[in-house]
Design a protein around this motif. Structure first.
Motif, short mmCIF file in Angstrom:
data_model
loop_
_atom_site.label_atom_id
_atom_site.label_comp_id
_atom_site.label_asym_id
_atom_site.label_seq_id
_atom_site.Cartn_x
_atom_site.Cartn_y
_atom_site.Cartn_z
N ASN A 559 0.84 -1.21 0.00
CA ASN A 559 0.00 0.00 0.00
C ASN A 559 0.87 1.25 0.00
OD1 ASN A 559 -2.49 -1.09 -0.12
ND2 ASN A 559 -2.92 -1.01 2.09
N ALA A 563 1.15 4.04 -2.85
CA ALA A 563 0.80 5.44 -2.57
C ALA A 563 1.87 6.38 -3.08
CB ALA A 563 0.60 5.61 -1.06
N ASP A 600 5.73 5.76 4.81
CA ASP A 600 5.99 6.17 3.44
C ASP A 600 6.01 7.68 3.36
OD1 ASP A 600 3.34 7.34 2.70
OD2 ASP A 600 2.64 5.31 3.14
N ILE A 605 -3.30 10.38 3.88
CA ILE A 605 -4.67 9.86 3.75
C ILE A 605 -5.66 10.98 4.08
CG2 ILE A 605 -6.33 8.19 4.67
CD1 ILE A 605 -3.91 6.34 5.15
N LEU A 613 -11.40 3.62 5.94
CA LEU A 613 -10.20 2.89 5.53
C LEU A 613 -10.31 1.39 5.79
CD1 LEU A 613 -7.64 3.97 4.26
CD2 LEU A 613 -6.57 3.96 6.49
N PHE A 618 -13.66 -1.29 0.68
CA PHE A 618 -13.44 0.11 0.35
C PHE A 618 -12.05 0.24 -0.30
CE2 PHE A 618 -11.21 4.04 1.27
CZ PHE A 618 -12.06 4.96 0.66
N THR A 619 -12.02 0.86 -1.49
CA THR A 619 -10.75 1.06 -2.19
C THR A 619 -10.82 2.32 -3.02
OG1 THR A 619 -9.17 0.12 -3.73
CG2 THR A 619 -11.47 -0.39 -4.14
N THR A 620 -9.66 2.97 -3.24
CA THR A 620 -9.62 4.12 -4.14
C THR A 620 -8.91 3.74 -5.43
OG1 THR A 620 -7.55 4.83 -3.17
CG2 THR A 620 -9.57 5.79 -2.26
N LYS A 621 -8.52 2.43 -5.54
CA LYS A 621 -7.75 2.00 -6.70
C LYS A 621 -8.67 1.27 -7.66
CE LYS A 621 -4.09 1.27 -3.42
NZ LYS A 621 -3.48 0.25 -2.57
N GLY A 624 -8.22 -2.32 -7.11
CA GLY A 624 -8.16 -2.72 -5.70
C GLY A 624 -9.37 -3.55 -5.30
N MET A 625 -9.17 -4.35 -4.22
CA MET A 625 -10.24 -5.17 -3.68
C MET A 625 -10.85 -4.49 -2.46
SD MET A 625 -11.01 -8.60 -4.34
CE MET A 625 -10.65 -9.65 -2.95
N GLY A 626 -9.99 -3.67 -1.80
CA GLY A 626 -10.47 -3.00 -0.60
C GLY A 626 -10.55 -3.93 0.60
N GLY A 628 -7.52 -5.46 1.88
CA GLY A 628 -6.20 -5.55 2.50
C GLY A 628 -6.17 -5.06 3.93
N LEU A 629 -6.57 -3.82 4.13
CA LEU A 629 -6.43 -3.23 5.46
C LEU A 629 -7.36 -3.89 6.48
CD1 LEU A 629 -5.90 0.56 4.74
CD2 LEU A 629 -4.29 -1.08 5.70
N PHE A 655 1.80 3.48 9.16
CA PHE A 655 0.90 2.45 9.70
C PHE A 655 1.66 1.73 10.79
CE2 PHE A 655 -1.66 3.26 6.02
CZ PHE A 655 -2.95 2.90 6.41
#
Ligand code: ADP
Length: 664
Positions: A559, A563, A600, A605, A613, A618-621, A624-626, A628-629, A655
């Motif tokens: 991630n 980013a 990073d 964010i 998050l 939920f993803t902004t990509k 993305g699958m949303g 991961g987090l 993180f």
């Protein structure tokens, strides 16, 4: 030791050479001096002979001159006049007397250049010498000389004189004598042609060397050359001695010695220059030997194989690393041309074509090319070859130099990391599926329970009508049973997913980071990110399911790198850090907490993103699958830890998550 002996031998030889040359030169200078001395001596000897001849002939001439006074039978006064004339012309004569047979003086004349020399002593005192000379003259019937004697003069001075007696004969009868008195000193000055030249002293001496009369400069040097010669006169014998000296005991007495000395100096300086040149050469030789040894050591220590080929493709050089690589000795390789013994037979055609292109002069790619070589045992291995033209000292290309790197190990590592990546990805997918299943089970449990209770409720509310009632009741019961079954299935799936709790073991934090590094690096290289890991020494092990935690780390790192994958971010930096968390936090059940952080320098964010998050899906990509987090948080929380994030300064996101320290 050997070199030392050699050096001392060389020094010895040099010393010997120098000594010999110096000795030779000294000898030459000495000989030249000797030669010159003998030259001087010879000249002096000749001078002595000619001086004696001069004196003798002068005396003879004088005898004739004196006889001439009697020409025409002069009377005493006429005689005196003529005798005076002779005396004026001959400084060496002091007095001329005409004596009768009984040695009585009939007439006489004195030199005008001195006072009367006999006045002080009286002439009668010297009569003995005169009579002796005349007796000899009578015996010889010709002129005869007395021995010389000293005639004192005023002021303590004196002159050495010599009497000449000549018998006068008229009509066969002795009629008297002519007696002439010579000054020895003036004889030297007057009779010898040229007199005493500079640096020369003339002297008459007795046989024992006693000096009687001197003429010429006073001796001023101790480097004296002497020549003597006998002057044999009737009745007397004198020794004429010439002393000559060199003005100074010269270092370079003449041209010859000067030349020899000059040459010697030239020779010595050439020798010195030669020695200097030799030393320079020796130094250069040492330098060269050192450079050679250095090069050899470098070549031998290289793990990169080196191979040189001439323009015909023949191998002219291989280093030990190359030999070790292909398993052939240098002797087996040197001089071989295409096909090389390390070419796999099936690739010979291709390699030959490649070599032809190379020999035709085309430059190989700077980054090198990959190829496959054959070991002596028949096994093949991949290599990276970097070729460069071999240019000699005069700037002409004489061949090609290749650096050959065995990349089989690199290949193996790449393969390994690829499989481990695949494995991790599979695990990730599995984990995601597990998370989905877990979520689904959680979400479906409620509706299933509701279905089950509604079915039971409906069953109780059904009107009691035979036939239909019985069928509906059966159906309702079935619905409740199936709903319960679905619930059990889902619970069992849930349990299956949560089952991994049993896999927790103590793991070193460093090991967790090291496990994900290959994959992180792979992506970091692709995105141009610099990765830094900070792991304090002596950190305790953490109690965790290593695979899942690795997944968390990998997710967070991925991630973070994604980013930072923006054109405006130039200095991309990822920091993976492990520290011991402050001990006041929840230390009741554990020895403590270890905090992992992934930082990073990305865009950070935004608050609206931050709010959702951890929401699943939920993803902004775009791709993305949303999940991961949310999966990460689940995993960390399952370990009893906490996952959160903060803004990084001056930009980016950190993180953090905590894991329990394993009890000792
Ligand atoms: P995905 O990566 O599939 O989008 P995640 O749950 O891992 O799903 O991430 C959710 C969202 O959180 C991402 O789409 C991204 O917008 C945001 N995000 C996660 N990590 C970072 C980060 N380090 N910096 C900025 N945004 C992030």
């Amino acid at each position: 030791m050997n070199a030392l002996a050699l050096a001392s031998r060389r020094h010895g030889l040099w010393a010997l050479l120098v000594a010999l040359v110096v000795f030779l030169l000294a000898l030459l200078v000495w000989l030249a001096g000797r030669f010159e001395s003998s030259q001087v001596q010879n000249t002096l000897d000749r001078q002595a002979v000619s001086a004696v001849n001069d004196v003798r002939s002068g005396l003879n001439r004088n005898v004739q001159t004196l006889q001439a006074i009697f020409a025409g039978e002069p009377g005493p006064s006429m005689w005196s006049y003529q005798a005076s004339t002779v005396l004026r012309e001959h400084r060496e004569l002091l007095r001329i007397e005409w004596r009768d047979t009984g040695l009585g003086i009939r007439a006489h004349a004195d030199t005008p250049f001195r006072g009367a020399v006999f006045d002080r002593l009286g002439r009668e005192h010297t009569l003995g010498d005169v009579s002796l000379a005349c007796a000899t003259a009578r015996r010889f019937s010709g002129p005869a000389y007395s021995t010389s004697y000293f005639l004192p003069q005023s002021a303590g001075l004196g002159i050495e004189v010599l009497e000449l007696c000549m018998p006068l004969v008229s009509a066969g009868q002795l009629s008297g004598y002519l007696v002439a008195t010579y000054s020895l000193q003036d004889m030297l000055g007057e009779l010898i042609e040229g007199g005493a030249s500079r640096g020369v002293q003339l002297a008459f001496t007795e046989a024992d060397g006693t000096r009687l009369a001197l003429h010429g400069a006073v001796l001023r040097s101790n480097r004296v050359f002497t020549a003597q010669h006998l002057l044999d006169l009737p009745g007397n014998t004198l020794v004429l001695r010439i002393d000559s000296w060199r003005a100074e005991p010269d270092l370079f007495p003449n041209v010859l010695t000067a030349l020899v000395t000059g040459l010697s100096i030239a020779l010595l300086s050439v020798l010195a220059m030669l020695g200097k040149d030799m030393r320079r050469r020796l130094r250069a030789e040492h330098g060269l030997a050192d450079a050679l040894a250095f090069r050899k050591a470098m070549e031998d220590s290289l793990v990169t194989g080196l191979r040189a080929r001439d323009l015909q493709g023949r191998i002219t050089y291989v280093n030990p690393a190359f030999c070790a690589m292909v398993g052939l000795s240098a002797d087996e390789l040197l001089g071989t041309s295409a096909p090389a013994p390390y070419w796999p037979p099936e690739l010979v055609d291709e390699y030959q074509k490649r070599q032809a292109i190379r020999l035709a002069g085309s430059s190989p790619p700077r980054q090198g090319f990959e190829s496959v070589f054959l070991r002596k045992d028949g096994s093949r291995f991949p290599v990276l070859i970097i070729e460069a033209p071999l240019i000699d000292a005069t700037g002409i290309q004489t061949g090609w130099m290749s650096a050959v790197v065995d990349i089989s190990e690199q290949r193996r590592v790449e393969e390994l990391s690829r499989t481990s990546q695949e494995r991790l990805q599979a695990t990730a997918r599995l984990a995601t599926v597990g998370e989905m299943a877990s979520l689904l089970s959680h979400e479906l449990n409620q509706p299933l329970a509701a279905i089950s209770s509604y079915a039971t409720g409906s069953l109780n509310l059904l009107p009691r009508q035979d036939g239909l009632h019985a069928e509906l009741e059966t159906a309702m019961r079935r619905i409740a049973e199936q709903a319960e079954r679905a619930g059990r299935v889902i619970r069992s799936v849930h349990d299956f997913v949560r089952r991994r709790e049993q896999d927790r073991v103590p793991v070193a934090p460093r090991a967790l980071i090291d496990a994900v590094m290959p994959l992180v690096q792979l992506q970091a290289r692709k995105l141009g990110v610099q990765v830094e890991t900070v792991c304090a020494e002596g950190l305790p092990d953490v109690l965790c399911d290593a695979t899942m935690v690795e997944q968390v780390l990998l997710n967070l790192a991925r991630n973070a790198m994604q980013a930072m994958d923006r054109p405006e971010i130039v200095r991309r930096k990822l920091v993976l850090k492990v520290v011991l968390a402050p001990s006041n936090e929840r230390t009741i059940h554990h020895a403590g907490w270890t905090e992992f952080s992934v930082a990073d320098v990305g865009p950070g964010i935004a608050p609206e993103v931050a709010a959702q998050l951890f929401t699943p899906f939920f993803t902004t990509k775009a791709e993305g699958m949303g999940l991961g987090l949310s999966l990460c948080r689940t995993v960390v929380e399952q370990h009893g830890g906490f996952l959160g994030f903060d803004a990084n300064h001056p930009q980016g996101t950190i993180f953090r998550f905590t894991l329990p320290v394993a009890p000792p």
